[in-house]
Design an enzyme around this catalytic site. Structure first.
Site, PDB file in Angstrom:
ATOM      1  N   LYS A  22     115.848  70.062  35.924  1.00  8.51           N
ATOM      2  CA  LYS A  22     114.957  70.346  37.058  1.00  8.51           C
ATOM      3  C   LYS A  22     114.470  71.792  37.039  1.00  8.51           C
ATOM      4  O   LYS A  22     113.268  72.065  37.162  1.00  8.51           O
ATOM      5  CB  LYS A  22     115.684  70.055  38.374  1.00  8.51           C
ATOM      6  CG  LYS A  22     114.988  70.591  39.626  1.00  8.51           C
ATOM      7  CD  LYS A  22     115.838  70.346  40.855  1.00  8.51           C
ATOM      8  CE  LYS A  22     115.183  70.925  42.105  1.00  8.51           C
ATOM      9  NZ  LYS A  22     115.381  72.373  42.238  1.00  8.51           N
ATOM     10  N   ASP A 121     115.800  74.641  49.449  1.00  4.01           N
ATOM     11  CA  ASP A 121     117.091  74.505  50.118  1.00  4.01           C
ATOM     12  C   ASP A 121     117.336  75.652  51.094  1.00  4.01           C
ATOM     13  O   ASP A 121     116.988  76.803  50.825  1.00  4.01           O
ATOM     14  CB  ASP A 121     118.231  74.502  49.082  1.00  4.01           C
ATOM     15  CG  ASP A 121     118.285  73.206  48.304  1.00  4.01           C
ATOM     16  OD1 ASP A 121     117.903  72.178  48.874  1.00  4.01           O
ATOM     17  OD2 ASP A 121     118.714  73.232  47.140  1.00  4.01           O
TER      18      ASP A 121
END
Length: 436
Positions: A22, A121
């Site tokens: 990722k 996040d």
């Protein structure tokens, strides 16, 4: 909001193949903006964050062709710069942390790059100073609209410069490198990040015609070139997912083989898990985790003091795996101190593990002491909500090892970083279903 229902306490068996990385994908995909020629990228993970970035590139007018599973051809020969200043871009760009890395390529090739305050996040402060200070040292002018939280840099010509980064930021280094490859003259970046994914970006740019030396070290030298060409590139396997599967095998006392891990790019990850007493066997380019019938014993330091595992810039231990280490330690024989240095909100999910019966003392926002059960007491199933990608997977691992049926809400956070995780876990025997 999606939900996982997990029936814990079952042993898993078989092999699992890690997805493409990722964190590498977010860098590599932005680099296609540096050339009008075709760039073919394979082993791209089919996850929410990466797909959002691909959609963002498409909105810029990048031509995108899907060649097969995980393989795409990109061509940025007709980029729509008006999209940069549109209201739609303010919404699209703010939904993804990785969108910040479009700024360097756009600045280098078109003389301007804008970005709304990126999302991602909620794990603590993740400042962008390193990115923009680097651009300014290359000659760009910075502007910030406080009302819209909109950042921008502009420059008619970028000129190479020496810079000492205030932190070894991976995304900051990547962004500055992508700007510097088309700048006039030589750029030196000291205290550069040197993660394998950053190395992958530099190698790809060199194949496109860039002149970058010092790759893999913390000092990069970049001789600017006038233009870059096309290339092909394959992503590394995701080291965070590999670490997740090691932890899963240990916690569920399962025998698992993790296929094609690119051992030479894992750094200290295998040795850190071995310090927890987990057997990590190398079989060619695979990792084999045997069944830990008798559990696993945490080592102590040679003076007898409690083992401390902390994060650090590469080649130190990645902060993305500290949540996994913490969960694995809850069933170890022994105690462990986790020291999360880089983000101050990443350990706040431990209350959910305490609810499941784990013995954890949260010392402060950065440190937690874990007293392992040695499998003498099972974690108990519960209902919980995933706060971010890595904590979400840690809770999933805890649920798969726990007694009873657990529920995890907000699994969109997990989907941001893990491809079809429920299907892949089902294939090795996990009792997990997705409920919309």
């Amino acid at each position: 909001m999606g939900t996982f229902k997990i029936e814990g306490g079952h042993k898993l068996k078989g092999s699992i193949t890690p997805q493409g990385a990722k964190n590498e994908a977010l860098q590599i995909l932005c680099a296609v903006l540096l050339t009008p020629e075709k760039v073919v990228i394979s082993n791209i993970p089919d996850i929410v964050d990466v797909n959002k970035l691909i959609n963002l590139l498409e909105n810029f007018g990048v031509k995108i062709q899907k060649n097969g599973q995980g393989s795409y051809t990109f061509q940025a020969d007709d980029v729509n710069l008006e999209y940069l200043e549109s209201e739609r871009f303010k919404v699209d760009g703010s939904g993804l942390r990785g969108s910040i890395m479009i700024v360097g390529p756009l600045l280098a090739r078109f003389g301007k790059g804008y970005i709304p305050k990126p999302g991602g996040d909620k794990i603590g402060r993740r400042r962008l100073d390193t990115h923009f200070e680097g651009f300014m040292k290359l000659g760009a002018k910075f502007r910030f609209n406080k009302e819209d939280h909109f950042y921008g840099v502009e420059a008619k010509t970028l000129k190479g410069a020496y810079m000492l980064l205030d932190e070894a930021s991976v995304t900051g280094t990547a962004n500055i490198v992508m700007a510097a490859v088309l700048a006039e003259g030589k750029t030196t970046i000291y205290n550069a990040a040197c993660e394998p994914y950053l190395q992958q970006l530099c190698k790809m740019l060199n194949r496109m015609g860039a002149k970058i030396t010092g790759v893999g070290s913390n000092m990069l030298h970049i001789e600017g070139v006038k233009e870059l060409g096309g290339t092909s590139h394959r992503m590394l396997p995701d080291m965070i997912e590999i670490g997740s599967w090691i932890g899963l095998a240990a916690m569920t006392k399962s025998e698992l083989t993790i296929k094609g891990v690119s051992w030479d790019d894992l750094g200290v990850i295998p040795s850190v898990f071995r310090k927890l007493g987990i057997t990590v066997e190398r079989q060619g380019d695979d990792i084999h985790i045997p069944e830990h019938k008798d559990g696993y014993n945490v080592q102590s330091f040679i003076d007898g003091s409690i083992l401390t595992i902390s994060d650090a810039p590469w080649p130190g231990f990645t902060p993305d795996l500290l949540s996994i280490i913490l969960v694995v330690a809850t069933q170890a024989n022994g105690s462990l101190l986790i020291h999360q240095k880089m983000f101050e909100s990443r350990l706040f999910f431990v209350d959910k593990l305490i609810d499941m019966g784990a013995k954890i003392i949260l010392c402060d926002p950065h440190r937690a002491t874990v007293i392992g059960h040695d499998f003498k007491s099972d974690l108990q199933a519960t209902t919980m909500t995933s706060p971010d990608i890595r904590a979400g997977v840690s809770l999933l691992i805890a649920a798969l090892s726990a007694k009873g049926t657990s529920t995890i809400h907000n699994i969109e956070q997990i989907d941001r970083g893990y491809e079809r995780i429920d299907e892949r876990l089902q294939a090795i025997g996990a009792k997990i279903i997705r409920v919309d």
